[in-house]
Write a protein that holds these residues in place. Structure first.
Motif, PDB file in Angstrom:
ATOM      1  N   GLN A  43      12.270  -7.907  -3.949  1.00 26.27           N
ATOM      2  CA  GLN A  43      12.563  -6.675  -4.670  1.00 26.27           C
ATOM      3  C   GLN A  43      11.610  -5.566  -4.250  1.00 26.27           C
ATOM      4  OE1 GLN A  43      11.403  -6.799  -8.915  1.00 26.27           O
ATOM      5  NE2 GLN A  43      10.528  -8.827  -8.514  1.00 26.27           N
ATOM      6  N   ASP A  44      12.062  -4.311  -4.444  1.00 26.05           N
ATOM      7  CA  ASP A  44      11.198  -3.169  -4.173  1.00 26.05           C
ATOM      8  C   ASP A  44       9.981  -3.221  -5.089  1.00 26.05           C
ATOM      9  OD1 ASP A  44      13.165  -2.403  -2.460  1.00 26.05           O
ATOM     10  OD2 ASP A  44      13.859  -0.684  -3.647  1.00 26.05           O
ATOM     11  N   VAL A  45       8.828  -2.794  -4.546  1.00 27.08           N
ATOM     12  CA  VAL A  45       7.599  -2.800  -5.341  1.00 27.08           C
ATOM     13  C   VAL A  45       7.012  -1.392  -5.361  1.00 27.08           C
ATOM     14  CG1 VAL A  45       5.297  -3.755  -5.637  1.00 27.08           C
ATOM     15  CG2 VAL A  45       7.129  -5.189  -4.707  1.00 27.08           C
ATOM     16  N   PRO A  46       7.048  -0.715  -6.510  1.00 22.27           N
ATOM     17  CA  PRO A  46       6.391   0.594  -6.605  1.00 22.27           C
ATOM     18  C   PRO A  46       4.880   0.418  -6.768  1.00 22.27           C
ATOM     19  CG  PRO A  46       7.427   0.031  -8.687  1.00 22.27           C
ATOM     20  CD  PRO A  46       7.760  -1.088  -7.738  1.00 22.27           C
ATOM     21  N   VAL A  47       4.144   1.113  -5.935  1.00 22.04           N
ATOM     22  CA  VAL A  47       2.684   1.033  -5.950  1.00 22.04           C
ATOM     23  C   VAL A  47       2.117   2.334  -6.505  1.00 22.04           C
ATOM     24  CG1 VAL A  47       0.620   0.831  -4.508  1.00 22.04           C
ATOM     25  CG2 VAL A  47       2.618  -0.609  -4.038  1.00 22.04           C
ATOM     26  N   ARG A  48       1.184   2.222  -7.433  1.00 31.31           N
ATOM     27  CA  ARG A  48       0.583   3.406  -8.029  1.00 31.31           C
ATOM     28  C   ARG A  48      -0.584   3.922  -7.197  1.00 31.31           C
ATOM     29  NH1 ARG A  48      -1.884   2.597 -12.639  1.00 31.31           N
ATOM     30  NH2 ARG A  48      -1.291   4.529 -13.677  1.00 31.31           N
ATOM     31  N   HIS A  49      -1.429   3.023  -6.714  1.00 27.65           N
ATOM     32  CA  HIS A  49      -2.541   3.425  -5.847  1.00 27.65           C
ATOM     33  C   HIS A  49      -3.098   2.209  -5.126  1.00 27.65           C
ATOM     34  CE1 HIS A  49      -5.028   2.438  -9.538  1.00 27.65           C
ATOM     35  NE2 HIS A  49      -5.635   1.722  -8.603  1.00 27.65           N
ATOM     36  N   VAL A  50      -3.821   2.496  -4.027  1.00 27.19           N
ATOM     37  CA  VAL A  50      -4.568   1.477  -3.292  1.00 27.19           C
ATOM     38  C   VAL A  50      -5.984   1.991  -3.136  1.00 27.19           C
ATOM     39  CG1 VAL A  50      -4.775   0.137  -1.158  1.00 27.19           C
ATOM     40  CG2 VAL A  50      -2.507   0.768  -2.018  1.00 27.19           C
ATOM     41  N   ARG A  51      -6.955   1.170  -3.570  1.00 26.08           N
ATOM     42  CA  ARG A  51      -8.358   1.544  -3.483  1.00 26.08           C
ATOM     43  C   ARG A  51      -9.147   0.432  -2.823  1.00 26.08           C
ATOM     44  NH1 ARG A  51      -8.610   3.270  -9.836  1.00 26.08           N
ATOM     45  NH2 ARG A  51      -7.549   5.291  -9.674  1.00 26.08           N
ATOM     46  N   LEU A  52     -10.215   0.825  -2.133  1.00 24.69           N
ATOM     47  CA  LEU A  52     -11.132  -0.127  -1.514  1.00 24.69           C
ATOM     48  C   LEU A  52     -12.498   0.032  -2.158  1.00 24.69           C
ATOM     49  CD1 LEU A  52     -10.188   0.333   2.255  1.00 24.69           C
ATOM     50  CD2 LEU A  52      -9.455  -1.501   0.727  1.00 24.69           C
ATOM     51  N   GLY A  53     -13.131  -1.091  -2.479  1.00 25.44           N
ATOM     52  CA  GLY A  53     -14.436  -1.039  -3.131  1.00 25.44           C
ATOM     53  C   GLY A  53     -15.407  -2.022  -2.510  1.00 25.44           C
ATOM     54  N   LEU A  54     -16.681  -1.642  -2.460  1.00 26.30           N
ATOM     55  CA  LEU A  54     -17.743  -2.533  -2.021  1.00 26.30           C
ATOM     56  C   LEU A  54     -18.295  -3.263  -3.244  1.00 26.30           C
ATOM     57  CD1 LEU A  54     -19.632  -0.214   0.505  1.00 26.30           C
ATOM     58  CD2 LEU A  54     -18.196  -2.181   1.073  1.00 26.30           C
ATOM     59  N   GLN A  74     -16.470   2.943  -4.343  1.00 22.35           N
ATOM     60  CA  GLN A  74     -15.018   2.817  -4.250  1.00 22.35           C
ATOM     61  C   GLN A  74     -14.422   4.080  -3.648  1.00 22.35           C
ATOM     62  OE1 GLN A  74     -12.229   3.035  -7.778  1.00 22.35           O
ATOM     63  NE2 GLN A  74     -11.967   0.850  -7.315  1.00 22.35           N
ATOM     64  N   VAL A  75     -13.390   3.917  -2.815  1.00 24.64           N
ATOM     65  CA  VAL A  75     -12.687   5.053  -2.220  1.00 24.64           C
ATOM     66  C   VAL A  75     -11.184   4.794  -2.287  1.00 24.64           C
ATOM     67  CG1 VAL A  75     -14.547   5.723  -0.655  1.00 24.64           C
ATOM     68  CG2 VAL A  75     -12.857   4.048   0.100  1.00 24.64           C
ATOM     69  N   PRO A  76     -10.371   5.829  -2.576  1.00 23.46           N
ATOM     70  CA  PRO A  76      -8.912   5.668  -2.535  1.00 23.46           C
ATOM     71  C   PRO A  76      -8.412   5.761  -1.099  1.00 23.46           C
ATOM     72  CG  PRO A  76      -9.492   7.897  -3.208  1.00 23.46           C
ATOM     73  CD  PRO A  76     -10.794   7.157  -3.048  1.00 23.46           C
ATOM     74  N   VAL A  77      -7.415   4.955  -0.766  1.00 27.09           N
ATOM     75  CA  VAL A  77      -6.827   5.007   0.576  1.00 27.09           C
ATOM     76  C   VAL A  77      -5.311   5.196   0.535  1.00 27.09           C
ATOM     77  CG1 VAL A  77      -8.649   3.660   1.679  1.00 27.09           C
ATOM     78  CG2 VAL A  77      -6.678   2.477   0.710  1.00 27.09           C
ATOM     79  N   GLY A  78      -4.709   5.181  -0.630  1.00 29.27           N
ATOM     80  CA  GLY A  78      -3.264   5.372  -0.725  1.00 29.27           C
ATOM     81  C   GLY A  78      -2.851   5.757  -2.126  1.00 29.27           C
ATOM     82  N   GLY A  79      -1.840   6.671  -2.228  1.00 32.52           N
ATOM     83  CA  GLY A  79      -1.320   7.096  -3.516  1.00 32.52           C
ATOM     84  C   GLY A  79      -0.016   6.394  -3.848  1.00 32.52           C
ATOM     85  N   ARG A  80       0.871   7.072  -4.546  1.00 34.09           N
ATOM     86  CA  ARG A  80       2.126   6.456  -4.981  1.00 34.09           C
ATOM     87  C   ARG A  80       3.105   6.300  -3.813  1.00 34.09           C
ATOM     88  NH1 ARG A  80       3.265   6.055 -10.369  1.00 34.09           N
ATOM     89  NH2 ARG A  80       1.712   6.955 -11.796  1.00 34.09           N
ATOM     90  N   PHE A  81       3.681   5.141  -3.702  1.00 32.65           N
ATOM     91  CA  PHE A  81       4.730   4.865  -2.713  1.00 32.65           C
ATOM     92  C   PHE A  81       5.445   3.584  -3.115  1.00 32.65           C
ATOM     93  CE2 PHE A  81       0.812   2.953  -1.109  1.00 32.65           C
ATOM     94  CZ  PHE A  81       1.207   1.669  -0.769  1.00 32.65           C
ATOM     95  N   VAL A  82       6.533   3.278  -2.410  1.00 27.96           N
ATOM     96  CA  VAL A  82       7.317   2.075  -2.684  1.00 27.96           C
ATOM     97  C   VAL A  82       7.355   1.208  -1.436  1.00 27.96           C
ATOM     98  CG1 VAL A  82       9.589   1.155  -3.284  1.00 27.96           C
ATOM     99  CG2 VAL A  82       8.740   3.218  -4.418  1.00 27.96           C
ATOM    100  N   VAL A  83       7.112  -0.082  -1.610  1.00 27.98           N
ATOM    101  CA  VAL A  83       7.281  -1.044  -0.519  1.00 27.98           C
ATOM    102  C   VAL A  83       8.675  -1.658  -0.684  1.00 27.98           C
ATOM    103  CG1 VAL A  83       6.374  -3.089   0.633  1.00 27.98           C
ATOM    104  CG2 VAL A  83       4.807  -1.564  -0.585  1.00 27.98           C
ATOM    105  N   PRO A  84       9.613  -1.372   0.233  1.00 25.26           N
ATOM    106  CA  PRO A  84      10.973  -1.885   0.081  1.00 25.26           C
ATOM    107  C   PRO A  84      11.016  -3.411   0.142  1.00 25.26           C
ATOM    108  CG  PRO A  84      10.893  -0.092   1.676  1.00 25.26           C
ATOM    109  CD  PRO A  84       9.478  -0.490   1.403  1.00 25.26           C
ATOM    110  N   ALA A  85      12.006  -3.997  -0.490  1.00 23.55           N
ATOM    111  CA  ALA A  85      12.166  -5.444  -0.510  1.00 23.55           C
ATOM    112  C   ALA A  85      12.226  -6.000   0.907  1.00 23.55           C
ATOM    113  CB  ALA A  85      13.435  -5.816  -1.280  1.00 23.55           C
TER     114      ALA A  85
END
Length: 309
Positions: A43-54, A74-85
């Motif tokens: 199924q499609d997965v809506p992502v709210r954010h992607v962050r990287l942290g030490l 911590q730093v953000p590397v991605g905002g809202r997007f959808v990963v298709p199924a």
């Protein structure tokens, strides 16, 4: 060498997360390049954010409390997007490491039990987060390397290494944690002091070195501590005679320590300190790990000397 951390596939969304570092070896102030790959299931997965942290294991300010895993950057590397199924989404990154990032490797071997990991946090909805963990090997800057090597040449032996979750008073400290390196005192300096701790506070211009000294009188159960601070610039560091520089720092700090001790009333009783008095650390065992997490298959998470002062 590449290192990859992979999360378990979520049973709710079918999303799996893989984080790959181009090279896990780095230094403070550099960028850490890599890629996060998110793979969707049926199924499609809506992502709210992607962050990287030490993250690293640190001691709280209260030495009686247990160590715990803390995220100190911590730093953000991605905002809202959808990963298709059935599809993948890749995010390339180059995370800037803070200048105060704790050193975990010296002379090609781990610094006692010091370990740092890069944790990926993927927020799918307010109730669900998952990510992967991969170890990061932080080598010292040239100025730090010179100081550590000089202490080794002078006969100091590393006995402890760790992070403390606290701010140093009067120091321009960027991170909420600082690294302490505890040494057995070299014979040349034994007597005036019985314990030495080294703290680095680093920025893009130079290095501040804090020497924390302690003289304990076991028969009376009392102690005297002092801290001396010294500064050095990164520029021109290779032209210094570092053994002489560090020896000079130590002698000035010991003179200051002894002068203060001679005026003390010796009223303070010794209390156990996790930062100074705990038993020597054991070197890190072969393999990787941050409490059994970093570098594993992955995790899915819920929820010229300066002046002494």
């Amino acid at each position: 060498m590449r290192l990859t951390g992979v999360s378990r596939e979520s049973g709710v969304t079918g999303l799996s997360v893989s984080t790959t570092l181009t090279s896990p070896s780095t230094r403070p102030g550099l960028r850490l390049p890599g890629r996060v790959t998110l793979s969707a299931g049926s199924q499609d997965v809506p992502v709210r954010h992607v962050r990287l942290g030490l993250v690293a294991t640190a001691e709280p300010e209260d030495p009686r409390s247990p160590r715990r895993l803390v995220q100190y950057h911590q730093v953000p590397v991605g905002g809202r997007f959808v990963v298709p199924a059935g599809r993948r989404r890749a995010i390339d990154f180059a995370v800037p490491l803070p200048w105060e990032t704790p050193v975990t490797i010296f002379g090609g071997v781990p610094v006692m039990s010091m370990r740092t990991g890069l944790r990926t946090e993927v927020s799918v909805d307010p109730e669900l987060e998952q990510g992967a963990m991969v170890p990061v090997f932080v080598h010292p800057l040239p100025t730090q390397q010179h100081v550590l090597a000089a202490l080794d040449t002078l006969g100091f032996v590393l006995r402890q290494a760790g992070l403390v979750s606290s701010r140093l008073p009067g120091v321009a400290q960027a991170l909420p944690v600082h690294q302490r390196l505890g040494y057995w005192v070299a014979p040349l300096y034994a007597g005036p002091i019985t314990e030495l701790e080294l703290i680095f506070v680093t920025n893009s211009a130079g290095l501040e070195v804090l020497l924390w000294m302690d003289r304990r009188l076991s028969l009376t159960g009392i102690s005297h501590q002092s801290i001396s601070r010294f500064r050095i610039w990164h520029t021109g560091a290779d032209q210094q005679d570092w053994v002489s520089v560090v020896d000079g720092w130590l002698r000035r700090a010991i003179d200051r320590h002894a002068a203060a001790a001679s005026d003390a009333h010796w009223s303070a009783r010794i209390t156990e300190s996790a930062h100074v008095s705990r038993p020597p650390d054991e070197p890190v065992r072969p393999g990787f790990g941050l409490g059994g997490t970093a570098g594993s298959g992955g995790i899915g998470s819920g929820g010229g000397g300066g002046d002494g002062t």
